[in-house]
Design a protein around this motif. Structure first.
Motif, PDB file in Angstrom:
ATOM      1  N   CYS A 161      86.839  17.032  40.253  1.00 14.81           N
ATOM      2  CA  CYS A 161      88.119  17.726  40.437  1.00 14.81           C
ATOM      3  C   CYS A 161      88.447  18.020  41.902  1.00 14.81           C
ATOM      4  CB  CYS A 161      88.139  19.025  39.634  1.00 14.81           C
ATOM      5  SG  CYS A 161      87.018  20.293  40.269  1.00 14.81           S
ATOM      6  N   GLY A 162      87.475  17.888  42.802  1.00 13.23           N
ATOM      7  CA  GLY A 162      87.729  18.108  44.219  1.00 13.23           C
ATOM      8  C   GLY A 162      87.592  19.545  44.680  1.00 13.23           C
ATOM      9  N   SER A 163      87.153  20.437  43.805  1.00 17.99           N
ATOM     10  CA  SER A 163      86.993  21.846  44.187  1.00 17.99           C
ATOM     11  C   SER A 163      85.844  22.004  45.173  1.00 17.99           C
ATOM     12  CB  SER A 163      86.700  22.700  42.953  1.00 17.99           C
ATOM     13  OG  SER A 163      87.795  22.690  42.079  1.00 17.99           O
ATOM     14  N   SER A 164      85.960  23.026  45.993  1.00 22.28           N
ATOM     15  CA  SER A 164      84.919  23.316  46.969  1.00 22.28           C
ATOM     16  C   SER A 164      83.697  23.891  46.259  1.00 22.28           C
ATOM     17  CB  SER A 164      85.448  24.318  47.994  1.00 22.28           C
ATOM     18  OG  SER A 164      84.446  24.637  48.921  1.00 22.28           O
ATOM     19  N   LEU A 165      82.514  23.439  46.679  1.00 23.30           N
ATOM     20  CA  LEU A 165      81.260  23.903  46.095  1.00 23.30           C
ATOM     21  C   LEU A 165      80.433  24.608  47.157  1.00 23.30           C
ATOM     22  CD1 LEU A 165      80.286  20.675  44.121  1.00 23.30           C
ATOM     23  CD2 LEU A 165      81.345  22.734  43.200  1.00 23.30           C
ATOM     24  N   GLN A 166      79.690  25.594  46.742  1.00 27.36           N
ATOM     25  CA  GLN A 166      78.782  26.305  47.633  1.00 27.36           C
ATOM     26  C   GLN A 166      77.406  25.656  47.565  1.00 27.36           C
ATOM     27  OE1 GLN A 166      79.807  28.779  49.623  1.00 27.36           O
ATOM     28  NE2 GLN A 166      81.852  28.457  48.781  1.00 27.36           N
ATOM     29  N   THR A 167      76.641  25.804  48.627  1.00 28.46           N
ATOM     30  CA  THR A 167      75.289  25.268  48.648  1.00 28.46           C
ATOM     31  C   THR A 167      74.458  25.931  47.558  1.00 28.46           C
ATOM     32  OG1 THR A 167      75.453  24.917  51.015  1.00 28.46           O
ATOM     33  CG2 THR A 167      73.245  24.933  50.089  1.00 28.46           C
ATOM     34  N   GLY A 168      73.770  25.126  46.790  1.00 32.89           N
ATOM     35  CA  GLY A 168      72.916  25.638  45.731  1.00 32.89           C
ATOM     36  C   GLY A 168      73.591  25.748  44.373  1.00 32.89           C
ATOM     37  N   GLN A 169      74.897  25.510  44.281  1.00 31.01           N
ATOM     38  CA  GLN A 169      75.580  25.574  42.989  1.00 31.01           C
ATOM     39  C   GLN A 169      75.163  24.392  42.130  1.00 31.01           C
ATOM     40  OE1 GLN A 169      79.789  25.890  44.053  1.00 31.01           O
ATOM     41  NE2 GLN A 169      79.881  27.687  42.714  1.00 31.01           N
ATOM     42  N   ARG A 170      74.944  24.673  40.842  1.00 25.32           N
ATOM     43  CA  ARG A 170      74.556  23.598  39.923  1.00 25.32           C
ATOM     44  C   ARG A 170      75.743  23.064  39.143  1.00 25.32           C
ATOM     45  NH1 ARG A 170      69.002  23.382  37.402  1.00 25.32           N
ATOM     46  NH2 ARG A 170      70.360  22.097  36.171  1.00 25.32           N
ATOM     47  N   PHE A 171      76.802  23.883  38.986  1.00 23.36           N
ATOM     48  CA  PHE A 171      77.976  23.463  38.222  1.00 23.36           C
ATOM     49  C   PHE A 171      79.235  23.788  39.006  1.00 23.36           C
ATOM     50  CE2 PHE A 171      74.657  24.373  35.130  1.00 23.36           C
ATOM     51  CZ  PHE A 171      74.671  23.216  34.367  1.00 23.36           C
ATOM     52  N   CYS A 172      80.255  22.957  38.854  1.00 22.67           N
ATOM     53  CA  CYS A 172      81.548  23.183  39.497  1.00 22.67           C
ATOM     54  C   CYS A 172      82.218  24.383  38.827  1.00 22.67           C
ATOM     55  CB  CYS A 172      82.424  21.939  39.362  1.00 22.67           C
ATOM     56  SG  CYS A 172      84.102  22.169  39.990  1.00 22.67           S
ATOM     57  N   PRO A 173      82.711  25.358  39.600  1.00 23.82           N
ATOM     58  CA  PRO A 173      83.352  26.526  38.999  1.00 23.82           C
ATOM     59  C   PRO A 173      84.703  26.200  38.352  1.00 23.82           C
ATOM     60  CG  PRO A 173      83.480  26.647  41.394  1.00 23.82           C
ATOM     61  CD  PRO A 173      82.638  25.461  41.053  1.00 23.82           C
ATOM     62  N   SER A 174      85.331  25.092  38.729  1.00 25.10           N
ATOM     63  CA  SER A 174      86.643  24.750  38.174  1.00 25.10           C
ATOM     64  C   SER A 174      86.548  23.920  36.904  1.00 25.10           C
ATOM     65  CB  SER A 174      87.468  23.973  39.202  1.00 25.10           C
ATOM     66  OG  SER A 174      87.699  24.767  40.336  1.00 25.10           O
ATOM     67  N   CYS A 175      85.774  22.844  36.942  1.00 26.30           N
ATOM     68  CA  CYS A 175      85.745  21.931  35.797  1.00 26.30           C
ATOM     69  C   CYS A 175      84.431  21.979  35.028  1.00 26.30           C
ATOM     70  CB  CYS A 175      86.036  20.500  36.244  1.00 26.30           C
ATOM     71  SG  CYS A 175      84.740  19.762  37.258  1.00 26.30           S
ATOM     72  N   GLY A 176      83.400  22.605  35.578  1.00 28.38           N
ATOM     73  CA  GLY A 176      82.128  22.736  34.879  1.00 28.38           C
ATOM     74  C   GLY A 176      81.202  21.541  35.001  1.00 28.38           C
ATOM     75  N   LYS A 177      81.582  20.521  35.775  1.00 25.59           N
ATOM     76  CA  LYS A 177      80.737  19.338  35.925  1.00 25.59           C
ATOM     77  C   LYS A 177      79.455  19.716  36.664  1.00 25.59           C
ATOM     78  CE  LYS A 177      80.723  14.616  37.688  1.00 25.59           C
ATOM     79  NZ  LYS A 177      79.469  14.607  38.344  1.00 25.59           N
ATOM     80  N   GLU A 178      78.335  19.154  36.195  1.00 24.38           N
ATOM     81  CA  GLU A 178      77.056  19.432  36.837  1.00 24.38           C
ATOM     82  C   GLU A 178      76.992  18.722  38.191  1.00 24.38           C
ATOM     83  OE1 GLU A 178      72.262  19.312  35.959  1.00 24.38           O
ATOM     84  OE2 GLU A 178      73.618  18.258  34.605  1.00 24.38           O
ATOM     85  N   VAL A 179      76.538  19.450  39.190  1.00 23.71           N
ATOM     86  CA  VAL A 179      76.366  18.891  40.531  1.00 23.71           C
ATOM     87  C   VAL A 179      74.965  18.300  40.585  1.00 23.71           C
ATOM     88  CG1 VAL A 179      76.298  19.416  42.983  1.00 23.71           C
ATOM     89  CG2 VAL A 179      77.910  20.615  41.499  1.00 23.71           C
ATOM     90  N   VAL A 180      74.901  17.007  40.860  1.00 23.56           N
ATOM     91  CA  VAL A 180      73.613  16.326  40.843  1.00 23.56           C
ATOM     92  C   VAL A 180      73.154  16.065  42.270  1.00 23.56           C
ATOM     93  CG1 VAL A 180      72.358  14.300  40.043  1.00 23.56           C
ATOM     94  CG2 VAL A 180      74.233  15.231  38.682  1.00 23.56           C
ATOM     95  N   GLY A 181      72.198  16.847  42.747  1.00 23.95           N
ATOM     96  CA  GLY A 181      71.538  16.589  44.021  1.00 23.95           C
ATOM     97  C   GLY A 181      72.336  16.873  45.273  1.00 23.95           C
ATOM     98  N   GLY A 182      73.632  16.927  45.208  1.00 30.88           N
ATOM     99  CA  GLY A 182      74.445  17.068  46.411  1.00 30.88           C
ATOM    100  C   GLY A 182      74.249  18.378  47.123  1.00 30.88           C
ATOM    101  N   ALA A 183      74.212  19.466  46.386  1.00 31.11           N
ATOM    102  CA  ALA A 183      74.062  20.768  47.020  1.00 31.11           C
ATOM    103  C   ALA A 183      72.673  20.912  47.632  1.00 31.11           C
ATOM    104  CB  ALA A 183      74.320  21.877  46.010  1.00 31.11           C
ATOM    105  N   GLN A 184      71.675  20.340  46.976  1.00 28.70           N
ATOM    106  CA  GLN A 184      70.338  20.405  47.539  1.00 28.70           C
ATOM    107  C   GLN A 184      70.244  19.544  48.798  1.00 28.70           C
ATOM    108  OE1 GLN A 184      70.872  19.851  44.231  1.00 28.70           O
ATOM    109  NE2 GLN A 184      70.266  21.872  43.522  1.00 28.70           N
ATOM    110  N   TRP A 185      70.948  18.413  48.819  1.00 27.47           N
ATOM    111  CA  TRP A 185      70.925  17.540  49.985  1.00 27.47           C
ATOM    112  C   TRP A 185      71.464  18.264  51.212  1.00 27.47           C
ATOM    113  CZ3 TRP A 185      74.721  15.698  53.252  1.00 27.47           C
ATOM    114  CH2 TRP A 185      74.305  14.739  54.151  1.00 27.47           C
ATOM    115  N   ALA A 186      72.479  19.094  51.023  1.00 26.15           N
ATOM    116  CA  ALA A 186      73.056  19.816  52.155  1.00 26.15           C
ATOM    117  C   ALA A 186      72.027  20.734  52.800  1.00 26.15           C
ATOM    118  CB  ALA A 186      74.278  20.616  51.709  1.00 26.15           C
ATOM    119  N   GLN A 187      71.099  21.252  52.018  1.00 25.60           N
ATOM    120  CA  GLN A 187      70.076  22.119  52.580  1.00 25.60           C
ATOM    121  C   GLN A 187      69.036  21.321  53.361  1.00 25.60           C
ATOM    122  OE1 GLN A 187      68.742  23.953  48.970  1.00 25.60           O
ATOM    123  NE2 GLN A 187      70.035  25.753  49.295  1.00 25.60           N
ATOM    124  N   LEU A 188      68.805  20.074  52.982  1.00 29.61           N
ATOM    125  CA  LEU A 188      67.782  19.261  53.623  1.00 29.61           C
ATOM    126  C   LEU A 188      68.301  18.477  54.827  1.00 29.61           C
ATOM    127  CD1 LEU A 188      66.096  17.801  50.423  1.00 29.61           C
ATOM    128  CD2 LEU A 188      65.337  19.738  51.804  1.00 29.61           C
TER     129      LEU A 188
END
Length: 167
Positions: free
Chosen positions: A6-33
């Motif tokens: 959906c293009g919504s902004s995600l925070q680091t460490g989020q597992r699900f999109c707050p707008s559409c509920g889609k699971e975030v796969v690996g992307g948020a963890q990658w930002a930390q690394l």
């Protein structure tokens, strides 16, 4: 980071999109690394400083060892510049050679220090980077790259961490 559905902004460490509920796969963890600017570029920056310093050394030695004897030889042949010009050129060439060799020494110190993550090397490289801005084209490029990598305050913190780990 943004949701790829959906293009919504995600925070680091989020597992699900707050707008559409889609699971975030690996992307948020990658930002930390993700590697910081300094750790990603410090090795190349050190190597470039060593390389440009080698060329500066060759230039300085060429001025010191070749230009002066050529002027003396031309004077002996009677084809050189007038005596008063030669009296001015020899000290000027010596001064230029000393400046170029000093610049090379500064660059060698910066390159070696950056590769070894010495605490003082960041400041030496920044000074060299400012001076290199006035030596186009390669010096200007190296100066801009040095300032881009090492000047921001985040870079200062990251370099200080790396230097403390290396010590």
């Amino acid at each position: 980071m943004f949701c790829d559905k959906c293009g919504s902004s995600l925070q680091t460490g989020q597992r699900f999109c707050p707008s559409c509920g889609k699971e975030v796969v690996g992307g948020a963890q990658w930002a930390q690394l993700r590697r910081g600017r300094v750790s990603a570029h410090i090795r190349l920056l050190g190597i470039l400083w060593l390389a440009i310093s080698a060329f500066n050394t060759l230039s300085g030695l060429a001025i010191l060892l070749v230009a002066k004897p050529v002027l003396l030889h031309l004077r002996e042949l009677g084809q050189g510049p007038p005596e008063f010009v030669q009296g001015f050129l020899q000290p000027l060439l010596t001064l230029v050679a000393i400046f170029v060799l000093s610049k090379a020494l500064l660059g060698f110190a910066a390159g070696w220090g950056l590769l070894r993550r010495e605490g003082w090397a960041r400041i030496v490289a920044l000074i060299g980077g400012f001076l290199a801005l006035f030596h186009p084209p390669f010096g200007t490029a190296l100066g801009i790259y040095t300032l881009w990598v090492l000047l921001p305050s985040e870079s200062e913190r990251e370099y200080a961490e790396q230097a403390s780990r290396a010590a």
